[in-house]
Design a protein around this motif. Structure first.
Motif, short mmCIF file in Angstrom:
data_model
loop_
_atom_site.label_atom_id
_atom_site.label_comp_id
_atom_site.label_asym_id
_atom_site.label_seq_id
_atom_site.Cartn_x
_atom_site.Cartn_y
_atom_site.Cartn_z
N LEU A 1 -14.31 22.22 19.56
CA LEU A 1 -15.03 22.84 20.67
C LEU A 1 -16.24 22.00 21.06
CD1 LEU A 1 -14.95 26.61 19.58
CD2 LEU A 1 -13.69 25.57 21.47
N THR A 2 -16.94 21.48 20.06
CA THR A 2 -18.12 20.65 20.34
C THR A 2 -17.72 19.38 21.09
OG1 THR A 2 -19.26 21.48 18.37
CG2 THR A 2 -20.04 19.40 19.30
N GLU A 3 -16.63 18.75 20.68
CA GLU A 3 -16.14 17.55 21.36
C GLU A 3 -15.84 17.83 22.83
OE1 GLU A 3 -12.76 15.99 19.36
OE2 GLU A 3 -13.85 15.53 17.51
N ASN A 4 -15.40 19.05 23.10
CA ASN A 4 -15.06 19.43 24.47
C ASN A 4 -16.20 20.16 25.18
OD1 ASN A 4 -11.91 18.96 25.00
ND2 ASN A 4 -12.19 19.49 22.85
N LYS A 5 -17.41 20.11 24.54
CA LYS A 5 -18.62 20.70 25.13
C LYS A 5 -18.45 22.18 25.50
CE LYS A 5 -20.34 16.31 27.02
NZ LYS A 5 -19.38 15.48 26.27
N ILE A 6 -17.82 22.91 24.57
CA ILE A 6 -17.60 24.35 24.76
C ILE A 6 -18.48 25.10 23.77
CG2 ILE A 6 -15.90 26.21 24.63
CD1 ILE A 6 -13.79 23.99 25.27
N VAL A 7 -19.25 26.04 24.29
CA VAL A 7 -20.21 26.81 23.48
C VAL A 7 -19.59 28.14 23.09
CG1 VAL A 7 -22.50 27.86 23.45
CG2 VAL A 7 -22.12 25.72 24.70
N TRP A 8 -19.85 28.55 21.86
CA TRP A 8 -19.34 29.83 21.36
C TRP A 8 -20.50 30.71 20.91
CZ3 TRP A 8 -18.88 25.15 18.89
CH2 TRP A 8 -19.51 25.01 17.67
N PHE A 9 -20.19 32.01 20.77
CA PHE A 9 -21.19 32.95 20.28
C PHE A 9 -21.16 33.01 18.76
CE2 PHE A 9 -20.20 34.96 24.50
CZ PHE A 9 -21.45 34.74 25.06
N THR A 10 -22.30 33.31 18.17
CA THR A 10 -22.39 33.50 16.73
C THR A 10 -22.93 34.89 16.45
OG1 THR A 10 -22.79 31.15 16.34
CG2 THR A 10 -23.40 32.67 14.58
N ASP A 11 -22.13 35.70 15.79
CA ASP A 11 -22.55 37.05 15.41
C ASP A 11 -23.34 36.94 14.11
OD1 ASP A 11 -22.86 39.66 14.57
OD2 ASP A 11 -20.78 40.24 14.95
N PRO A 12 -24.64 37.24 14.12
CA PRO A 12 -25.46 37.09 12.91
C PRO A 12 -24.98 37.93 11.74
CG PRO A 12 -26.65 38.31 14.61
CD PRO A 12 -25.43 37.73 15.26
N SER A 13 -24.28 39.02 12.02
CA SER A 13 -23.81 39.88 10.94
C SER A 13 -22.73 39.19 10.10
CB SER A 13 -23.27 41.20 11.48
OG SER A 13 -22.12 41.00 12.28
N ASN A 14 -22.04 38.19 10.69
CA ASN A 14 -20.98 37.50 9.95
C ASN A 14 -21.52 36.73 8.75
OD1 ASN A 14 -18.94 38.38 11.64
ND2 ASN A 14 -19.08 36.60 12.99
N ASP A 15 -22.77 36.26 8.84
CA ASP A 15 -23.37 35.51 7.74
C ASP A 15 -24.43 36.30 6.99
OD1 ASP A 15 -21.98 32.98 7.98
OD2 ASP A 15 -23.04 32.72 9.87
N SER A 16 -24.65 37.55 7.40
CA SER A 16 -25.66 38.37 6.75
C SER A 16 -25.23 38.75 5.35
CB SER A 16 -25.93 39.63 7.58
OG SER A 16 -26.77 40.51 6.87
N VAL A 17 -26.11 38.55 4.36
CA VAL A 17 -25.78 38.91 2.98
C VAL A 17 -25.82 40.42 2.78
CG1 VAL A 17 -26.52 36.71 2.01
CG2 VAL A 17 -28.20 38.55 2.29
N SER A 18 -26.13 41.16 3.83
CA SER A 18 -26.06 42.62 3.75
C SER A 18 -24.61 43.08 3.71
CB SER A 18 -26.75 43.25 4.96
OG SER A 18 -28.11 42.92 5.00
N TYR A 19 -23.71 42.19 4.17
CA TYR A 19 -22.29 42.50 4.18
C TYR A 19 -21.56 41.63 3.16
CZ TYR A 19 -23.43 44.77 8.60
OH TYR A 19 -23.99 45.57 9.57
N GLU A 20 -20.45 42.15 2.64
CA GLU A 20 -19.70 41.45 1.60
C GLU A 20 -19.22 40.09 2.08
OE1 GLU A 20 -15.92 42.23 -1.42
OE2 GLU A 20 -16.08 43.38 0.45
N ARG A 21 -18.70 40.01 3.30
CA ARG A 21 -18.19 38.74 3.78
C ARG A 21 -19.29 37.69 3.89
NH1 ARG A 21 -13.35 37.09 5.76
NH2 ARG A 21 -12.57 39.24 5.78
N GLY A 22 -20.48 38.12 4.30
CA GLY A 22 -21.61 37.21 4.38
C GLY A 22 -21.98 36.65 3.01
N ARG A 23 -21.93 37.50 2.00
CA ARG A 23 -22.23 37.04 0.64
C ARG A 23 -21.17 36.07 0.14
NH1 ARG A 23 -23.63 42.58 0.34
NH2 ARG A 23 -21.68 43.14 -0.68
N VAL A 24 -19.92 36.34 0.47
CA VAL A 24 -18.84 35.44 0.06
C VAL A 24 -18.97 34.09 0.76
CG1 VAL A 24 -16.34 35.06 0.23
CG2 VAL A 24 -17.21 37.25 -0.57
N ARG A 25 -19.34 34.09 2.04
CA ARG A 25 -19.54 32.83 2.75
C ARG A 25 -20.66 32.01 2.11
NH1 ARG A 25 -18.80 34.11 9.28
NH2 ARG A 25 -16.61 34.70 9.13
#
Length: 390
Positions: free
Chosen positions: A179-203
């Protein structure tokens, strides 16, 4: 990144085999689903297939409405039809959000005439899910998920809907680099990396690993074993299970391995119950632990169904006390569809199911179709997994 561009359309072709008409795709605006939308658009354009973009606003963050709207605008700029789906009530947890999302996506896909829904899960999701499930006590093979193809996890909204995941062979970082090579911007959901959630802790834990190679090998081995188990379940459904015209299910003989028995009975009970909540594993294990000692004719209830031991296996029907005696999404109690002219009238239902069938109009059972679809997807997905591992 050239391999990504050339490989994914070919994989999508394989996944779309047997699927006619429109194809739906779930797009959140994150890197994975956005990358898949662009790749799927190339595939659909080259093959004159209609691609319908579905984006869900969970209403859990202030920015979500604007992000969902932006996804629709991006899709429209590509000439794609886009549908914005919003939760009527904001979910209060990640699991609740997942369930609500799948119900909205399944309903919208069926309304669009699509029997296939693309999901942007990547190899990174596989690694995260593997560790999360192991921490919860899952078996090694059950932790190897998601699969390349699967049935929708919601019912009756997901009736006949297949989920396809073309990006499982690629990590999130690969998609983002493309996506970066093609200059395409994406959204980032902060909850995906939040350690408040299990998946965030695993990441977080995955980022700290000194070597991902060993984990990758373990997951690959587990996926191969999972594919073997899925092929076995598909075979067991076809060989051992029969559904009569009134919706009475019979497991004519039991598989030899106890693990196969547990998975087969769990699968059949779920279909016979007309719902989408699997029977609790501990209750299933406890009930079947005494199976050999049960007398023929012994009956017990489990997961919204009754089970009766026969000379060689089990009869399974809907627990009358759990019946939802109403029509929902075209089905009655998740088990029957109206079939005017050719369906069974209520007064012909045999005694064992008489108290758990529609009382008006002619109808036809859909339990056999549900099991057939599951078996077909298990087998196709297992073959695809084997090819990915080769």
């Amino acid at each position: 990144m050239r391999q990504l561009i050339e490989h994914i359309p070919e994989l999508i072709d394989d996944m779309a085999t047997g699927s006619d008409g429109p194809v739906a795709i779930a797009v959140s605006g994150g890197s994975d689903s956005l990358g898949l939308m662009l790749l799927a658009h190339r595939w659909a354009s080259a093959r004159s297939r209609k691609l319908v973009v579905l984006t869900v606003d969970h209403r859990m963050r202030a920015e979500s409405a604007a992000e969902a709207d932006h996804v629709c605008k991006l899709a429209n700029e590509l000439g794609l039809e886009a549908r914005l789906l919003a939760c009527a009530v904001p979910p209060t947890s990640q699991s609740e959000a997942r369930q609500a999302r799948h119900r909205l996506l399944a309903t919208a896909a069926r309304e669009a005439g699509a029997g296939l829904l693309f999901i942007g899960h990547t190899r990174s999701d596989v690694e995260e899910t593997f560790l999360m499930r192991l921490r919860r006590g899952s078996s090694l093979t059950r932790a190897a998920a998601p699969s390349p193809l699967s049935v929708s996890p919601v019912w009756p909204e997901g009736r006949g809907l297949t989920l396809a995941r073309p990006l499982l062979g690629h990590r999130r970082s690969e998609i983002q680099s493309w996506l970066t090579e093609n200059k395409i911007v994406w959204f980032t959901d902060p909850s995906n990396d939040s350690v408040s959630y299990e998946r965030g802790r695993v990441r977080r834990d995955l980022r700290s690993l000194t070597s991902r190679h060993a984990l990758a090998n373990i997951i690959d081995d587990a996926a191969v074993l999972r594919a073997l188990e899925d092929r076995k379940l598909a075979d067991d459904i076809r060989r051992h299970v029969a559904v009569d015209a009134a919706g009475l299910v019979q497991i004519q003989s039991m598989p030899e391995r106890q693990s196969s028995v547990l998975r087969l009975v769990s699968t059949v009970v779920l279909a016979a119950s007309g719902g989408d909540t699997p029977v609790e594993q501990s209750k299933l294990v406890a009930a079947l632990a005494e199976f050999d000692a049960m007398a023929t004719g012994h009956r017990f209830t489990l997961g919204g169904a009754w089970l009766q031991k026969t000379s060689g296996g089990l009869l399974i029907g809907r627990d009358p006390g759990a019946v939802q005696a109403r029509w929902s999404d075209g089905l009655w109690d998740g088990r029957y569809v109206m079939e005017d002219g050719t369906g069974l009238p209520p007064d012909t239902a045999p005694y064992l199911v008489r108290h758990a069938v529609p009382t008006e109009g002619n109808w036809r059972e859909v339990i056999s179709g549900r099991l057939h679809h599951l078996a077909a997807m298990l087998e196709r997905s297992a073959k695809m997994q084997s090819a990915l591992q080769a």
